[in-house]
Design a protein around this motif. Structure first.
Motif, PDB file in Angstrom:
ATOM      1  N   SER A 162       0.823  -1.202   0.000  1.00  0.00           N
ATOM      2  CA  SER A 162       0.000   0.000   0.000  1.00  0.00           C
ATOM      3  C   SER A 162       0.866   1.265   0.000  1.00  0.00           C
ATOM      4  N   GLN A 163       2.125   1.166   0.474  1.00  0.00           N
ATOM      5  CA  GLN A 163       3.010   2.337   0.467  1.00  0.00           C
ATOM      6  C   GLN A 163       3.330   2.763  -0.956  1.00  0.00           C
ATOM      7  N   VAL A 164       3.466   1.797  -1.869  1.00  0.00           N
ATOM      8  CA  VAL A 164       3.739   2.129  -3.269  1.00  0.00           C
ATOM      9  C   VAL A 164       2.559   2.901  -3.847  1.00  0.00           C
ATOM     10  N   LEU A 165       1.352   2.394  -3.622  1.00  0.00           N
ATOM     11  CA  LEU A 165       0.159   3.011  -4.210  1.00  0.00           C
ATOM     12  C   LEU A 165      -0.138   4.376  -3.620  1.00  0.00           C
ATOM     13  N   ALA A 166       0.307   4.632  -2.392  1.00  0.00           N
ATOM     14  CA  ALA A 166       0.064   5.917  -1.739  1.00  0.00           C
ATOM     15  C   ALA A 166       1.189   6.922  -1.981  1.00  0.00           C
ATOM     16  N   ALA A 167       2.273   6.486  -2.599  1.00  0.00           N
ATOM     17  CA  ALA A 167       3.425   7.370  -2.803  1.00  0.00           C
ATOM     18  C   ALA A 167       3.075   8.505  -3.761  1.00  0.00           C
ATOM     19  N   GLY A 168       3.650   9.661  -3.510  1.00  0.00           N
ATOM     20  CA  GLY A 168       3.384  10.833  -4.335  1.00  0.00           C
ATOM     21  C   GLY A 168       3.919  10.716  -5.746  1.00  0.00           C
ATOM     22  N   ASP A 169       4.895   9.809  -5.960  1.00  0.00           N
ATOM     23  CA  ASP A 169       5.490   9.662  -7.282  1.00  0.00           C
ATOM     24  C   ASP A 169       5.048   8.389  -8.002  1.00  0.00           C
ATOM     25  N   VAL A 170       3.947   7.777  -7.556  1.00  0.00           N
ATOM     26  CA  VAL A 170       3.498   6.530  -8.172  1.00  0.00           C
ATOM     27  C   VAL A 170       3.113   6.766  -9.633  1.00  0.00           C
ATOM     28  N   ARG A 171       3.540   5.851 -10.493  1.00  0.00           N
ATOM     29  CA  ARG A 171       3.223   5.886 -11.923  1.00  0.00           C
ATOM     30  C   ARG A 171       2.521   4.584 -12.264  1.00  0.00           C
ATOM     31  N   THR A 172       1.696   4.599 -13.308  1.00  0.00           N
ATOM     32  CA  THR A 172       0.943   3.408 -13.699  1.00  0.00           C
ATOM     33  C   THR A 172       0.999   3.210 -15.204  1.00  0.00           C
ATOM     34  N   SER A 173       1.163   1.948 -15.612  1.00  0.00           N
ATOM     35  CA  SER A 173       1.101   1.600 -17.026  1.00  0.00           C
ATOM     36  C   SER A 173       0.435   0.237 -17.154  1.00  0.00           C
ATOM     37  N   THR A 174      -0.501   0.123 -18.102  1.00  0.00           N
ATOM     38  CA  THR A 174      -1.151  -1.149 -18.399  1.00  0.00           C
ATOM     39  C   THR A 174      -0.855  -1.517 -19.844  1.00  0.00           C
ATOM     40  N   VAL A 175      -0.430  -2.756 -20.053  1.00  0.00           N
ATOM     41  CA  VAL A 175      -0.108  -3.235 -21.395  1.00  0.00           C
ATOM     42  C   VAL A 175      -0.813  -4.558 -21.659  1.00  0.00           C
ATOM     43  N   GLU A 176      -1.041  -4.835 -22.936  1.00  0.00           N
ATOM     44  CA  GLU A 176      -1.569  -6.132 -23.354  1.00  0.00           C
ATOM     45  C   GLU A 176      -0.453  -7.170 -23.260  1.00  0.00           C
ATOM     46  N   VAL A 177      -0.822  -8.386 -22.908  1.00  0.00           N
ATOM     47  CA  VAL A 177       0.128  -9.489 -22.819  1.00  0.00           C
ATOM     48  C   VAL A 177      -0.053 -10.368 -24.055  1.00  0.00           C
ATOM     49  N   ASP A 178       1.059 -10.718 -24.711  1.00  0.00           N
ATOM     50  CA  ASP A 178       0.974 -11.634 -25.847  1.00  0.00           C
ATOM     51  C   ASP A 178       0.291 -12.918 -25.399  1.00  0.00           C
ATOM     52  N   GLY A 179      -0.695 -13.378 -26.146  1.00  0.00           N
ATOM     53  CA  GLY A 179      -1.436 -14.578 -25.784  1.00  0.00           C
ATOM     54  C   GLY A 179      -2.702 -14.285 -25.007  1.00  0.00           C
ATOM     55  N   GLY A 180      -2.920 -13.014 -24.629  1.00  0.00           N
ATOM     56  CA  GLY A 180      -4.138 -12.623 -23.924  1.00  0.00           C
ATOM     57  C   GLY A 180      -3.875 -12.132 -22.521  1.00  0.00           C
ATOM     58  N   GLY A 181      -4.739 -11.238 -22.080  1.00  0.00           N
ATOM     59  CA  GLY A 181      -4.644 -10.686 -20.733  1.00  0.00           C
ATOM     60  C   GLY A 181      -3.916  -9.355 -20.707  1.00  0.00           C
ATOM     61  N   THR A 182      -3.781  -8.829 -19.499  1.00  0.00           N
ATOM     62  CA  THR A 182      -3.111  -7.542 -19.304  1.00  0.00           C
ATOM     63  C   THR A 182      -2.150  -7.609 -18.126  1.00  0.00           C
ATOM     64  N   ALA A 183      -1.201  -6.691 -18.159  1.00  0.00           N
ATOM     65  CA  ALA A 183      -0.274  -6.489 -17.043  1.00  0.00           C
ATOM     66  C   ALA A 183      -0.344  -5.015 -16.674  1.00  0.00           C
ATOM     67  N   THR A 184      -0.643  -4.734 -15.406  1.00  0.00           N
ATOM     68  CA  THR A 184      -0.638  -3.365 -14.907  1.00  0.00           C
ATOM     69  C   THR A 184       0.495  -3.246 -13.902  1.00  0.00           C
ATOM     70  N   VAL A 185       1.373  -2.285 -14.154  1.00  0.00           N
ATOM     71  CA  VAL A 185       2.516  -2.055 -13.269  1.00  0.00           C
ATOM     72  C   VAL A 185       2.363  -0.662 -12.677  1.00  0.00           C
ATOM     73  N   ARG A 186       2.349  -0.590 -11.340  1.00  0.00           N
ATOM     74  CA  ARG A 186       2.315   0.689 -10.610  1.00  0.00           C
ATOM     75  C   ARG A 186       3.600   0.733  -9.800  1.00  0.00           C
ATOM     76  N   TRP A 187       4.434   1.752 -10.064  1.00  0.00           N
ATOM     77  CA  TRP A 187       5.743   1.799  -9.425  1.00  0.00           C
ATOM     78  C   TRP A 187       6.019   3.159  -8.811  1.00  0.00           C
ATOM     79  N   SER A 188       6.894   3.114  -7.822  1.00  0.00           N
ATOM     80  CA  SER A 188       7.315   4.318  -7.113  1.00  0.00           C
ATOM     81  C   SER A 188       8.821   4.246  -6.927  1.00  0.00           C
ATOM     82  N   ARG A 189       9.524   5.223  -7.465  1.00  0.00           N
ATOM     83  CA  ARG A 189      10.974   5.272  -7.276  1.00  0.00           C
ATOM     84  C   ARG A 189      11.314   5.565  -5.825  1.00  0.00           C
ATOM     85  N   SER A 190      10.516   6.419  -5.160  1.00  0.00           N
ATOM     86  CA  SER A 190      10.801   6.749  -3.758  1.00  0.00           C
ATOM     87  C   SER A 190      10.634   5.532  -2.852  1.00  0.00           C
ATOM     88  N   GLN A 191       9.755   4.609  -3.219  1.00  0.00           N
ATOM     89  CA  GLN A 191       9.553   3.385  -2.440  1.00  0.00           C
ATOM     90  C   GLN A 191      10.423   2.234  -2.948  1.00  0.00           C
TER      91      GLN A 191
END
Length: 113
Positions: free
Chosen positions: A1-30
């Motif tokens: 939850s610290q990553v998701l609450a961080a002021g610098d959190v970024r989010t990207s969602t991409v399609e996965v080859d073969g079906g589905g999705t990957a969502t990555v939420r990252w924080s450099r400060s965390q």
């Protein structure tokens, strides 16, 4: 939850080859990311999904194994130690995992600063 609450959190969602999705939420400060894999196809008998961090060092670093049942329905996976990583990726690997990717990534996200 610290990553998701961080002021610098970024989010990207991409399609996965073969079906589905990957969502990555990252924080450099965390120095961490929360990865959600959803709707991925079965990796195959004796196979798992393996996450990687790729950066200035030419060798990708293993960032965790995800079994097929942990990819559907969607579940969150914590990746720590982003350090200088510029990319998160996921491949299909033998169920014991690999020291280096043995297949082409089925999804990748650029980890902007």
């Amino acid at each position: 939850s610290q990553v998701l609450a961080a002021g610098d959190v970024r989010t990207s969602t991409v399609e996965v080859d073969g079906g589905g999705t990957a969502t990555v939420r990252w924080s450099r400060s965390q120095d961490a990311a929360v990865v959600t894999l959803d709707g991925l196809a079965e990796p195959g008998d004796g196979k798992v999904f393996e996450m990687w961090l790729i950066g200035e060092d030419p060798a990708p670093r293993p960032a965790g194994l995800v079994s097929a049942d942990a990819a559907t329905p969607a579940r969150e996976h914590i990746v720590t130690g982003l350090d200088d990583a510029t990319t998160w990726a996921v491949t299909v690997e033998p169920e014991s995992g690999s020291d280096a990717p043995t297949t082409t990534p089925i999804a990748a996200v650029t980890l902007d600063a």
